[in-house]
Design an enzyme around this catalytic site. Structure first.
Site, PDB file in Angstrom:
ATOM      1  N   GLU A 125     -23.508   9.018  43.196  1.00  0.00           N
ATOM      2  CA  GLU A 125     -24.657   9.570  42.472  1.00  0.00           C
ATOM      3  C   GLU A 125     -24.464   9.438  40.961  1.00  0.00           C
ATOM      4  OE1 GLU A 125     -26.554  13.947  41.434  1.00  0.00           O
ATOM      5  OE2 GLU A 125     -25.536  13.684  43.369  1.00  0.00           O
ATOM      6  N   ASN A 225     -19.523  18.216  48.441  1.00  0.00           N
ATOM      7  CA  ASN A 225     -19.972  19.597  48.673  1.00  0.00           C
ATOM      8  C   ASN A 225     -19.168  20.259  49.792  1.00  0.00           C
ATOM      9  OD1 ASN A 225     -21.877  19.852  51.298  1.00  0.00           O
ATOM     10  ND2 ASN A 225     -22.146  17.821  50.397  1.00  0.00           N
TER      11      ASN A 225
END
Length: 285
Positions: A125, A225
């Protein structure tokens, strides 16, 4: 044994959308190969399933034949990658998470201004968003980086700019960085681009930790995450383990009275359910 699931766990909207787009592409493109540019999501089980259905994973554009269908993964890619795929006459299926897409647009809009972005340098990302930011893009990976930028960048202090973040970055860390940079960059607009799904999973996990003897965090070992969920579990519960599937459950967890289950944003429901089923079956023997 009592098994308690976190209120919020498993697939987030962006990951579910990417998987669904891949499944649809495999159905629709029967005469041309379907490629994912890089791993579609950080979950081996889902990737293996899609591979068996015909999806190929390419690490470089050079591996993709002309005219192929190419899925842009949820993390997104730099704009030059899109241009290269178009030159190869590929059919592009954009599965970039809408929140990541919004961050790309922020970077593109501010490419002539100062851009300060918090995130992991090796994360897909971040690499994609950096491509939209151009030469004024400054990556901050931690509080120390922020302090270094504040100390060494007198020529940047009065530039108009923006501070924002990788969608899965720690909200606590972002707040600390914001305080450091906000005190010395007078024209820095702060935008919170951290996905609510990340915080919701963290909050739900914290609530769960006080109710159980151990926490099982289910998700890919490369998932940012999921790794942060495990760190939180380890800090707030007597026992915590990070597994990718039920086969990795430690023996000691079958002896606990209450087990909490949480899962990263790229963990499918079937893996979570399998973990719960194995715990139930083994503990009842």
């Amino acid at each position: 044994m009592e098994i308690i699931k976190a209120e919020i766990l498993g697939y987030c909207f962006g990951v579910r959308r990417a998987v669904e787009k891949a499944e649809q592409a495999l159905v629709e493109n029967t005469e041309s190969p379907v490629y994912s540019l890089g791993p579609l999501i950080h979950n081996k089980t889902t990737l293996n399933r899609l591979t068996k259905s015909g999806m190929k994973t390419a690490e470089n554009i050079s591996e993709i034949p002309e005219g192929s269908a190419v899925i842009i993964r949820a993390h997104g890619v730099p704009p030059q990658v899109i241009s290269e795929l178009e030159e190869k006459k590929c059919r592009i299926i954009d599965a970039t998470c809408p929140r990541v897409k919004a961050s790309q647009k922020i970077a593109e809009k501010n490419r002539d201004n100062l851009i300060v972005f918090t995130g992991d340098a090796e994360h897909g990302e971040v690499k994609g968003i950096a491509g939209y930011g151009g030469k004024n893009f400054h990556l901050i990976q931690n509080l120390q980086d922020a302090e270094n930028l504040a100390d060494e960048s007198d020529d940047l202090r009065f530039q108009k700019g923006v501070l924002f973040s990788q969608t899965t970055f720690s909200e606590n860390e972002f707040d600390k960085i914001k305080k450091v940079l906000g005190g010395c960059f007078s024209n820095l607009e702060v935008l919170n681009t951290i996905c609510p799904a990340t915080k919701e999973r963290q909050d739900s996990l914290l609530e769960l930790c006080s109710k159980v003897d151990g926490i099982v965090v289910v998700g890919g070992k490369q998932s940012a995450n999921t790794i942060r969920l495990f760190q939180t579990a380890r800090e707030n519960c007597a026992k915590a383990v990070h597994i990718e599937n039920a086969s990795e459950l430690p023996e000691e967890f079958f002896e606990l009275d209450k087990i909490g289950i949480t899962a990263g944003a790229s963990t499918p429901d079937e893996i979570i359910n399998e973990v719960c089923e194995v715990l139930n079956v083994r503990s009842s023997r």
